[in-house]
Design an enzyme around this catalytic site. Structure first.
Site, PDB file in Angstrom:
ATOM      1  N   GLU A   1    -127.489 -50.836 -91.183  1.00 23.84           N
ATOM      2  CA  GLU A   1    -128.417 -51.647 -91.370  1.00 23.84           C
ATOM      3  C   GLU A   1    -129.450 -51.577 -90.550  1.00 23.84           C
ATOM      4  O   GLU A   1    -128.339 -51.189 -89.465  1.00 23.84           O
ATOM      5  CB  GLU A   1    -128.697 -53.148 -91.784  1.00 23.84           C
ATOM      6  CG  GLU A   1    -128.353 -53.407 -92.892  1.00 23.84           C
ATOM      7  CD  GLU A   1    -127.986 -55.329 -93.666  1.00 23.84           C
ATOM      8  OE1 GLU A   1    -127.906 -55.575 -94.696  1.00 23.84           O
ATOM      9  OE2 GLU A   1    -127.852 -56.078 -92.849  1.00 23.84           O
TER      10      GLU A   1
ATOM     11  N   HIS B   1    -132.597 -57.487 -95.847  1.00 19.72           N
ATOM     12  CA  HIS B   1    -131.696 -58.703 -95.504  1.00 19.72           C
ATOM     13  C   HIS B   1    -132.481 -59.314 -95.547  1.00 19.72           C
ATOM     14  O   HIS B   1    -132.872 -60.544 -94.533  1.00 19.72           O
ATOM     15  CB  HIS B   1    -130.433 -58.449 -94.526  1.00 19.72           C
ATOM     16  CG  HIS B   1    -129.528 -58.836 -94.944  1.00 19.72           C
ATOM     17  ND1 HIS B   1    -128.356 -58.094 -94.110  1.00 19.72           N
ATOM     18  CD2 HIS B   1    -129.679 -60.192 -95.005  1.00 19.72           C
ATOM     19  CE1 HIS B   1    -127.572 -58.832 -94.312  1.00 19.72           C
ATOM     20  NE2 HIS B   1    -127.613 -59.863 -94.729  1.00 19.72           N
TER      21      HIS B   1
END
Length: 485
Positions: free
Chosen positions: A349, A379
């Site tokens: 990420e 997220h």
């Protein structure tokens, strides 16, 4: 067994944490523990009441695994053992990363701590450079606390994970360095459960596709492939705090709930536990994951499991990025076997907002982004004002309790020990003693190789503190000892 024996056994090399308060007429005033070998007279102390628990004797499966761990690691391989004098507990500096709640930062400042607050995560190299100046660190999911970082953290006393997961921290290494790790396992459960329900409805109605088309100027009203969720089956993998809350919300929508977990759990409402993952996959219209990232859960949904899902089903992952084999998921979507997916977590990420989510980060990113009826979110499962406020309060309180009076209640890698807050009584000293644990007969609970003792001693003079410091320094078991006054 008298009070003196309990304290001596708890403090002797390799013995574990116990919660102790020492009592007025105790023989402890002349205890050998408080006497350096060359001393001719005892340290003048007044001890206050003792509470201790006795661990079972004999061998167990836990002893077996403990021995195996000792073969693979050395207890003091992270940093040298040391003792902190009361003066060294003042002027504590905290490093707060990843835009953690300002309320948490302000709570630390109100207690007199120096706080440096940053909105972004830090790389391993940045942490190695910065962390030697700090006594505590607060992170979320992107910052990685590795063994290399811990070796550089010469002053670090405690780590706070302002999130559910702790897999971003090398927990065994932190424990061996005498550093407890705290998290907030429950505070964002409701936020994640609500996000999943919104994704169930959005996927079944192709909501993101219709919204995107209209935003680009295309009117495309259709009902083909769009369904009500009432009467459908939701399969929950992992029936913990999030999974069980989700179960209740789903039933309120008229959804039938199945769940699979590695332990038997009493269901809420009309939910039913199934005996295998294959059974859940074969019966569910929607499958959602709520499991930690462990060796056993990495790629637990891959080609074989996707093929076991019903044709036209949907997969939702708000758990951990590596529990789903995304290239296999892409193939299943392309073939039409699955009708859609919602993904909030990814194997890699971006470290900060505005950074690209592209093929350099994950080789399949552009392919996944181009597929229809795919919901991708950055997220945000626990990213609500309510959840972040509760997480900030819970973790900041845990860190403050440990820094202020040694409580480890809620630590994920440490024995859990607590005493009441230190009073303003003159001459009172609290010893917070992290040391090595020895299997066998003990007077307190242990957690792996690490042990922890809390003891309050009254009427302690500066000379007594010096002698205590020398005495503890002389033991091979010491990892980290703090004196709080």
């Amino acid at each position: 067994m008298d009070v003196e024996q309990i304290l001596l056994s708890a403090i002797s090399p390799f013995h574990l944490v116990t919660c102790l308060n020492i009592a007025p007429s105790s023989p402890l005033a002349s205890s050998p523990f408080l006497l350096p070998p060359i001393m001719a007279s005892p340290i003048n102390i007044n001890v206050k009441a003792v509470a201790a628990s006795i661990s079972p004797t004999g061998s167990s499966i836990h002893d077996h695994f403990r021995k195996l761990r000792r073969q693979d690691s050395t207890i003091n391989d992270i940093r040298a053992p040391k003792i902190l004098h009361p003066l060294e507990n003042e002027g504590l500096r905290l490093l707060i990363l990843e835009n953690i709640s300002q309320e948490a930062a302000n709570a630390f400042r109100s207690q007199g701590y120096h706080v440096d607050h940053f909105t972004k995560a830090m790389s391993e190299d940045e942490l190695v450079e910065k962390i030697p100046s700090y006594h505590a660190i607060g992170i979320r999911s992107k910052t990685k606390i590795t063994q290399r970082v811990l070796k550089a953290a010469s002053k670090l006393l405690v780590i706070g994970c302002f999130c559910i997961g702790t897999n971003q921290v090398d927990l065994p290494a932190a424990a061996r360095a005498g550093i407890p790790v705290f998290n907030s396992p429950f505070s964002n459960s409701r936020s994640v459960a609500e996000l999943v329900m919104s994704e169930v409805v959005a996927l079944s109605r192709q909501l993101f596709e219709r919204s995107y088309e209209l935003r680009t100027g295309v009117w495309n009203k259709q009902s083909k492939g769009c369904w009500e969720v009432r009467g459908k089956t939701l399969g929950i993998i992992g029936y913990g705090h999030i999974g069980s809350q989700l179960s209740v919300l789903a039933e309120a929508f008229g959804i039938r709930v199945l769940f699979y977990d590695v332990i038997n759990i009493m269901p809420l409402g009309s939910a039913r536990q199934v005996d295998s993952l294959a059974t859940l996959l074969g019966e569910s219209d929607f499958v959602t994951l709520h499991v930690p990232e462990l060796p056993e859960t990495i790629n637990m949904i891959s080609k074989e499991q996707l093929a076991q899902m019903k044709k036209g089903a949907y997969l939702i992952n708000n758990a951990r990025g590596r529990v789903v084999d995304i290239p296999a998921l892409i193939d299943s979507l392309k073939s039409g076997h699955l009708a859609g997916t919602a993904i909030d977590v990814f194997p890699s990420e971006p470290a900060s907002n505005g950074a690209p989510f592209d093929d350099q980060l994950n080789s399949w990113a552009s392919t996944l982004r181009a597929l229809p009826n795919v919901i991708l979110t950055p997220h945000i499962g626990g990213s609500t004002e309510e959840a972040q406020r509760m997480i900030g309060e819970e973790v900041s309180q845990a860190l403050s309790r440990y820094l202020g009076y040694g409580s480890t209640i809620g630590a994920v890698n440490f024995p859990e020990v607590d005493l009441r807050a230190i009073t303003a009584e003159q001459g009172q000293l609290r010893v917070c003693h992290v040391h090595r644990n020895q299997p066998g007969k003990q007077y307190s609970d242990s957690k792996g190789e690490v042990a922890y003792l809390l003891a309050d001693i009254a009427d302690v003079s500066p000379t007594d503190i010096t002698r205590l410091r020398e005495r503890i320094n002389g033991t091979e078991a010491n990892i980290l000892t703090r004196f709080l006054v």
